[in-house]
Scaffold this motif. Sequence first.
Motif, mmCIF file in Angstrom:
data_model
loop_
_atom_site.group_PDB
_atom_site.id
_atom_site.type_symbol
_atom_site.label_atom_id
_atom_site.label_comp_id
_atom_site.label_asym_id
_atom_site.label_seq_id
_atom_site.Cartn_x
_atom_site.Cartn_y
_atom_site.Cartn_z
ATOM 1 N N UNK A 102 8.007 5.043 21.305
ATOM 2 C CA UNK A 102 8.037 3.645 21.734
ATOM 3 C C UNK A 102 8.526 2.780 20.604
ATOM 4 N N UNK A 103 8.809 1.532 20.935
ATOM 5 C CA UNK A 103 9.190 0.584 19.896
ATOM 6 C C UNK A 103 7.941 -0.118 19.408
ATOM 7 N N UNK A 104 7.849 -0.336 18.101
ATOM 8 C CA UNK A 104 6.683 -0.988 17.522
ATOM 9 C C UNK A 104 6.722 -2.469 17.865
ATOM 10 N N UNK A 105 5.637 -2.981 18.415
ATOM 11 C CA UNK A 105 5.474 -4.407 18.767
ATOM 12 C C UNK A 105 6.681 -4.935 19.538
ATOM 13 N N UNK A 106 7.176 -4.149 20.480
ATOM 14 C CA UNK A 106 8.302 -4.658 21.243
ATOM 15 C C UNK A 106 8.357 -3.994 22.611
ATOM 16 N N UNK A 107 8.557 -4.809 23.628
ATOM 17 C CA UNK A 107 8.830 -4.258 24.952
ATOM 18 C C UNK A 107 10.048 -4.986 25.480
ATOM 19 N N UNK A 108 10.656 -4.411 26.516
ATOM 20 C CA UNK A 108 11.799 -5.066 27.130
ATOM 21 C C UNK A 108 13.084 -4.766 26.380
ATOM 22 N N UNK A 109 14.161 -5.472 26.774
ATOM 23 C CA UNK A 109 15.474 -5.160 26.213
ATOM 24 C C UNK A 109 15.553 -5.479 24.722
ATOM 25 N N UNK A 110 16.460 -4.782 24.018
ATOM 26 C CA UNK A 110 16.713 -5.041 22.601
ATOM 27 C C UNK A 110 17.839 -6.056 22.509
ATOM 28 N N UNK A 111 17.862 -6.805 21.418
ATOM 29 C CA UNK A 111 18.935 -7.756 21.195
ATOM 30 C C UNK A 111 19.939 -7.134 20.238
ATOM 31 N N UNK A 112 21.205 -7.225 20.570
ATOM 32 C CA UNK A 112 22.250 -6.712 19.685
ATOM 33 C C UNK A 112 22.058 -7.285 18.279
ATOM 34 N N UNK A 113 22.070 -6.425 17.271
ATOM 35 C CA UNK A 113 21.929 -6.887 15.882
ATOM 36 C C UNK A 113 20.491 -6.980 15.405
ATOM 37 N N UNK A 114 19.516 -6.886 16.322
ATOM 38 C CA UNK A 114 18.106 -6.995 15.927
ATOM 39 C C UNK A 114 17.614 -5.709 15.259
ATOM 40 N N UNK A 115 16.618 -5.866 14.353
ATOM 41 C CA UNK A 115 16.029 -4.695 13.700
ATOM 42 C C UNK A 115 14.804 -4.268 14.497
#
Length: 661
Positions: free
Chosen positions: A418-431
């Motif tokens: 899973x992604x740490x402290x993140x749900x939903x779509x990712x933003x281009x360029x985001x870490x």
Amino acid sequence: MSSSFYAFLVLFLWNFLSDSQAFDCKEHVCEDNPEFTPSTLVVKYGKPAFATCEACKKGCQIGAFNIERSEGIVVEDSETKRTWRVTHITQWDKDPYCYNNLNGTFCCTTLDVTVYQPPQEVSIGFVNHTGPLMEGGRYTLQCAVQDVAPIKNLDVTFYKGQIYLGQGESKGQRESKTDQRTPVNESFFLSLTASKEHNGEFWCEATLLLGAEFPPVEKSQRLTATVYCEYVKNQIYGPKLDTSANQTSVTVNKGETLQLKCSAVGNPEPSYTWILPSSNNISHESVYMVKSVSSEHEGKYICCVSNIVRDVQITFNVKEHVCEDNPEFTPSTLVVKYGDPAFATCEACKKGCRSDVFDIEKSEGIVLKDGETKLTWNVTHITQWDKDPYCFNNLNGTFCCTTLDVTVYQPPQEVSIGFVSHTGPLMEGGRYTLQCAVQNVAPIKNLVVTFYKGQMTLDPQQFLTDHRTPVNKSFFLSLTAKEEFNGEEFWCEATLELGPGGPKPPPVVKSQRLTATVHYGPKLDTSANQTSVTVNEGETLQLNCSAVGNPEPSYTWILPFSNNISHESVYMVKSVSSEHEGNYICSVSNIVREEKITFNVKVNSHKINVLIACLVSLAVAILIIITFCVVYQRLKNKRTGNYNLKDVFRFRSRHFLVPAE
Ligand SMILES: *[C@@H]1O[C@H](CO)[C@@H](O)[C@H](O)[C@H]1NC(C)=O
Ligand SMILES: *[C@@H]1O[C@H](CO)[C@@H](O)[C@H](O)[C@H]1NC(C)=O
Ligand SMILES: *[C@@H]1O[C@H](CO)[C@@H](O)[C@H](O)[C@H]1NC(C)=O
Ligand SMILES: *[C@@H]1O[C@H](CO)[C@@H](O)[C@H](O)[C@H]1NC(C)=O
Ligand SMILES: *[C@@H]1O[C@H](CO)[C@@H](O)[C@H](O)[C@H]1NC(C)=O
Ligand SMILES: *[C@@H]1O[C@H](CO)[C@@H](O)[C@H](O)[C@H]1NC(C)=O
Ligand SMILES: *[C@@H]1O[C@H](CO)[C@@H](O)[C@H](O)[C@H]1NC(C)=O
Ligand SMILES: *[C@@H]1O[C@H](CO)[C@@H](O)[C@H](O)[C@H]1NC(C)=O
Ligand SMILES: *[C@@H]1O[C@H](CO)[C@@H](O)[C@H](O)[C@H]1NC(C)=O
Ligand SMILES: *[C@@H]1O[C@H](CO)[C@@H](O)[C@H](O)[C@H]1NC(C)=O
Ligand SMILES: *[C@@H]1O[C@H](CO)[C@@H](O)[C@H](O)[C@H]1NC(C)=O
């Protein structure tokens, strides 16, 4: 009271109450304060507790009263009564409170709960002093109390034998830092001037005063003190060693700690000099220490203790313990799955054993003698993670032993990504950080975790800790979201690499697959933001501004000829006229970004076209007439002269614009 003020008050109180447990109902005077029975509780940590609250004696408003708590349950007893119940109290400093809220007046009462924990360990000692006390000297006794709560109810008393010496005082008390309700470690001190009466055993006692008849009490160990009398104190005397022997043999195993004690008393205070076997170094400590012994540390260690009265010497003969006949396990290492059987044989003494001086020490399984010197260790279900059996012999007073190296393993029971402290779509360029959580795996140092993007390996990781029982461990991978990640599957794989003795293939557990959605800005076909377009009047104008992006971008056209706005990706004018000339600005945007492109449109006018067309038609017509006339003339001349069609063309090419004769 106005309803808006009421709403404000409730909001304020809720924020206040949820933010701060320091909220004190006592500061709040109300006409109809709720009442707890009992009004105070004293509960040992982990034990059950309950109390009943009469929320509003003058009648409650439905839904406007309750018990707020951080643990336990609230049970409805009657119209206005609620009971709070907790089976194992674990909150040290979050007292429940009961409230009502009548006609906008908030009333509340806190239940005064004292959660206590008796001292876990109590120990006594002198501060900065060992050895005998000197009569007339000032000494401080220290009573260290571990993990006790609440500290303000703790009472520490010092005794010598059966004699009460006094109450201990703590630093916390002096600094009035005693309001802490969670368990603390605290030392209590008592100063004394040594006298002959102090020969004997000191001890201290920590009591939690909670109003009970038999309060929890914990006693320290006993500390024996010897007081040297005034006479001795003023007398100078030579060093006195603990031991009377001046030769001592020490045998120590390789890798263990060597500690040689030479502490002595004397007046004046003696000094120490060590002469070491392995180097020219000299030490002046009373205790000489080597952290990890090897063969080079063997030899004579001479300690000279001296003061002005005399010198005393003590020699330590240090030998490394060497075994000539080490037992041997077959196999020498085992890799066993938790719960599976295990089996090994030990040849205890190759040079011959005495029947009673060899064995296998084990924490599970059975040991059978198998011949004169052979032993077998057999366990049907291995359950000890870190207690390896060892085989020993003890011949002529020399103890030799060999440990069987057993690796008890357990494949991961669950692996999830899973992604740490993140749900939903990712933003281009985001870490973002991917987490691969592995549950109940042992031993952790043999685990290799690999992240995958589709079929691509991203980053194999290992956690090299010598922990042998199952653990939960997360592995992390940081990445920057890219457009091409959209729709890709991320997953991780945990493999227990147990080496040549382990199962083949090694146990592998894969995580679920996580499909990434990446939001990225619109990407236009062209990189230019200015495009020129030329189109003829009456033709179709088509401006294509289509772009890809996630989410699907939206379009806004600003047109040169009207205030109208279009939202199509392709802007079209069926039949262009001169008024359609100008700059068309297309803005393409989604939540990530906005892009702009300007089309500079030129229209070739219809009138000019017609004029040019007429002129061209006219020229063509004239040409045809001229050609016709020339041909006619030549045909007429055929009867008199000789000529062929080639000549006509030659003539035409040479005299193209020559008017007809
Ligand atoms: C609340 O207000 C109502 C009328 O607004 C009144 O009848 C009642 O007595 C009030 N209750 C209290 C407890 O003040
Ligand atoms: C004990 O000795 C240390 C170092 O010698 C010193 O820093 C500390 O203050 C002493 N403690 C007391 C209670 O005298
Ligand atoms: C008290 O000391 C013990 C031993 O040093 C330690 O294990 C424990 O965590 C300490 N407790 C607190 C509350 O500091
Ligand atoms: C100490 O060793 C010396 C020889 O080095 C010997 O004469 C003496 O008696 C020994 N003393 C004791 C107390 O063993
Ligand atoms: C001798 O002392 C020096 C300096 O204190 C130290 O670096 C060295 O390791 C010592 N040698 C031995 C054999 O203890
Ligand atoms: C180990 O012991 C079990 C029962 O105690 C027995 O059935 C098994 O055969 C033994 N295994 C070996 C290899 O001796
Ligand atoms: C043990 O001592 C006996 C005599 O005391 C000797 O015969 C024997 O060889 C010794 N064994 C070993 C293994 O040293
Ligand atoms: C690992 O996590 C699971 C689920 O949270 C838990 O049931 C288990 O006790 C944990 N194991 C260890 C060794 O902490
Ligand atoms: C787009 O146009 C602006 C001026 O309107 C200019 O500064 C910019 O460099 C242009 N960008 C590209 C990619 O052509
Ligand atoms: C507009 O451009 C896109 C991308 O180049 C293309 O897929 C699409 O067919 C074009 N639309 C028209 C109407 O030409
Ligand atoms: C602007 O939009 C209105 C309503 O959609 C339409 O009637 C009108 O013809 C448009 N004008 C232009 C210049 O396209």
